[in-house]
Design an enzyme around this catalytic site. Structure first.
Site, mmCIF file in Angstrom:
data_model
loop_
_atom_site.group_PDB
_atom_site.id
_atom_site.type_symbol
_atom_site.label_atom_id
_atom_site.label_comp_id
_atom_site.label_asym_id
_atom_site.label_seq_id
_atom_site.Cartn_x
_atom_site.Cartn_y
_atom_site.Cartn_z
ATOM 1 C CD GLU A 198 -3.182 -0.821 2.076
ATOM 2 O OE1 GLU A 198 -3.163 0.165 2.842
ATOM 3 O OE2 GLU A 198 -4.081 -1.671 2.095
ATOM 4 C CE LYS A 325 -10.938 -3.325 3.260
ATOM 5 N NZ LYS A 325 -10.246 -4.446 3.938
HETATM 6 P P1 PGA Z 1 -6.892 -5.993 2.182
HETATM 7 O O1 PGA Z 1 -6.476 -5.212 3.493
HETATM 8 O O2 PGA Z 1 -7.286 -5.022 1.139
HETATM 9 O O3 PGA Z 1 -5.639 -6.759 1.866
HETATM 10 O O4 PGA Z 1 -8.033 -6.884 2.566
HETATM 11 C C1 PGA Z 1 -6.928 -3.962 3.826
HETATM 12 C C2 PGA Z 1 -7.487 -3.932 5.209
HETATM 13 O O5 PGA Z 1 -7.433 -4.933 5.938
HETATM 14 O O6 PGA Z 1 -8.032 -2.899 5.593
HETATM 15 ZN ZN ZN Z 2 -8.654 -3.805 7.662
#
Ligand code: PGA
Ligand code: ZN
Length: 400
Positions: A198, A325
C-alpha cells in the site's frame, strides 16, 4: 402501448457491456467492466484484498475468466429492457445476474452502469448518489506497515498490518499535505528503503516501537507546522489468530482475554484514536468489551460490508466505526444499506480501498455520495493518489 411509453422514457441506451482482465498494483489480474452508451464509455476496475475476511463474498462466481465470459455474453438489449433509471433499479439487474457472477464483477458492473446513468442525468457519480454532501470524508493514511501486507526486513516486521494517521486539516488538500509530510518523516526516522503493497514503509520494528515513532512524528508535525494528527492502527488480527493470538515480533502468544487487555493498554499508552480489527473476525463479544474504550473500534473482517453482520455488531454494541469495501459484498444496494444502517446506529463509516488497487477512483465518489465520515486510500503511489486527486476535484467543484 404501455411498452412504447416506457421506451420513450428511457434516455440511456446501452450499446455494449464489455468485461476484460487488467492488472492491479500487485501485478495480479482483476476485472474491468466498460458500459458503452451514446454518451461514451464508462469503466470501473475492481480492487482485490490480501487480508481477506473469511465472511467476504467471493470475488468471482467460479473464476475471473468465467465471470468475464458471462458478462461479455450479457445482452445489452436485455439490460436496456430492464429500464434502469435510478439507483434502486439496480435491483432489477441483480435479479438477472444473481449468483452468476462474483462480488468483484457485480461491483464493477453496477458502478459502470451508475456512471453512465449519472452522465445521462448530467451529474457526477457522487451527485447522482445523493448530491447534498457538504462534508467530505476525511482521508485515513497508511504510513508504516506490517502483517500480511509486508515482506519485512531480514524476516522481521511489526505484527499489525497498518499504522495510520488522520489529519484534521480543514480541506482534503490540507490533509494530503500533512499526510505526505508524515510519510516522509517516517522514512527519515525508520531509514527504510522499502515500501509495502500500500506504499507504507516497511520496518523490522515491533508494534510498540512503531507506535513510539508515530508519536514522535505527530509531535514533530505539531511543533514544525502546527498541524494536528491522530494515530490509528489496523491490527488485522484474524491474520495472526489461531485459537490464540500468535505474535512474532517479539514472539508471544496471547489468549483472547489477554489480547483485549493488550489492545486496551495500547489505546491508553499511545493515545490511539482509531483501532481496526483488533480481534479476530468471530469475536463480537470481545469487540463489545473494547468498544467501552474512548476510541474508534472499527470492524472490517468482522463486518465485511454485509448488512447481516453489521446488524449483529449493532445489536451487540460491538463497534463504533465500520469499514465499507464495496467489493467485499459486490452489490452497491447493499453498500448503501450498510452505510444507512451504520448512520442510524451512530456508527462512523469508512469507505476503503484494498491492498491490491488500480488507478480507478470510484471509491472517492462513493465515499462522498454516500456521505461517509472517512476514506482509507493510502498516501503513496499512483493507485493511492488517484482517489485523493478525485476527492480534491470534488472539493473544488470540478468535473471529472
Ligand atoms: P486488504 O487489506 O485489502 O488486503 O483486505 C486492507 C485492510 O485490511 O483494511
Ligand atoms: Zn482492515
Amino acid at each position: 402501448m404501455r411498452k412504447k411509453v416506457d421506451i420513450i422514457n428511457i434516455k440511456m441506451i446501452i450499446k455494449k457491456v464489455i468485461a476484460k482482465r487488467v492488472k492491479d498494483s500487485r501485478g495480479e489480474a482483476t476485472i474491468q467492466i466498460i458500459v458503452q452508451t451514446s454518451d461514451g464509455k464508462f469503466k470501473t476496475s475492481a480492487p482485490s484484498g490480501k487480508s481477506v475476511g473469511k465472511y467476504e463474498a467471493k470475488p468471482y462466481a467460479r473464476d475471473l475468466n468465467s465471470d468475464i465470459s458471462i458478462i461479455n455474453n450479457l445482452n445489452a438489449k436485455k439490460i436496456n429492457s430492464l429500464i434502469i433509471k435510478k439507483f434502486e433499479d439496480l435491483t432489477k439487474l441483480e435479479k438477472v445476474v444473481k449468483n452468476k457472477i462474483g462480488a468483484n464483477s457485480l461491483f464493477a458492473l453496477e458502478a459502470s452502469l451508475l456512471k453512465a446513468l449519472a452522465c445521462e442525468n448530467e451529474k457526477e457519480l457522487w451527485q447522482f448518489l445523493e448530491g447534498k454532501t457538504k462534508k467530505l470524508p476525511r482521508p485515513i493514511c497508511n504510513i508504516i506497515g506490517g502483517g500480511v501486507h509486508s515482506r519485512g526486513i531480514k524476516g522481521k516486521k511489526p505484527d499489525f498490518q497498518e499504522f495510520l494517521f488522520i489529519s484534521n486539516a480543514k480541506t482534503i488538500e490540507g490533509c494530503i499535505k500533512v499526510n505526505k509530510i508524515a510519510h516522509r518523516f517516517a522514512y527519515k526516522l525508520l531509514r527504510s528503503q522499502k515500501k509495502n503493497d500500500e506504499g507504507a514503509w516497511e520496518t523490522n520494528r515491533s508494534n510498540e516501537e512503531v507506535l513510539e515513532i508515530m508519536n514522535v512524528i505527530k509531535k514533530k508535525i505539531k511543533k514544525k507546522f502546527n498541524e494536528n494528527l491522530v494515530i490509528g492502527i489496523d491490527a488485522a488480527a484474524s491474520s495472526f489468530f489461531k485459537k490464540t493470538y500468535n505474535y512474532k515480533n517479539p514472539k508471544r502468544e496471547l489468549s483472547e482475554n489477554k489480547q483485549i487487555e493488550a489492545i486496551k493498554g495500547l489505546i491508553k499508552g499511545y493515545n490511539l484514536y482509531y483501532v481496526e480489527d483488533p480481534l479476530n473476525e468471530d469475536d463480537f463479544a470481545g469487540f463489545k468489551e473494547l468498544n467501552k474504550e474512548k476510541c474508534f473500534i472499527v470492524g472490517d473482517d468482522l463486518t465485511v460490508t454485509n448488512p447481516k453482520r453489521l446488524k449483529k455488531a449493532i445489536k451487540m454494541k460491538a463497534i463504533n466505526g465500520v469499514i465499507v469495501k464495496p467489493n467485499q459484498i459486490g452489490s452497491l444496494l447493499k453498500v448503501k444499506e450498510v452505510i444507512a444502517l451504520a448512520k442510524k446506529a451512530g456508527i462512523k463509516t469508512i469507505m476503503s480501498h484494498r491492498s491490491g488497487e488500480t488507478e480507478d477512483d470510484t471509491i472517492a465518489d462513493l465515499g462522498v455520495g454516500f456521505g461517509c465520515d472517512f476514506i482509507k486510500t493510502g498516501i503513496y503511489g499512483l493507485v493511492r493518489e488517484s482517489k485523493l486527486k478525485r476527492l480534491v476535484k470534488i472539493e473544488k467543484g470540478l468535473k471529472r
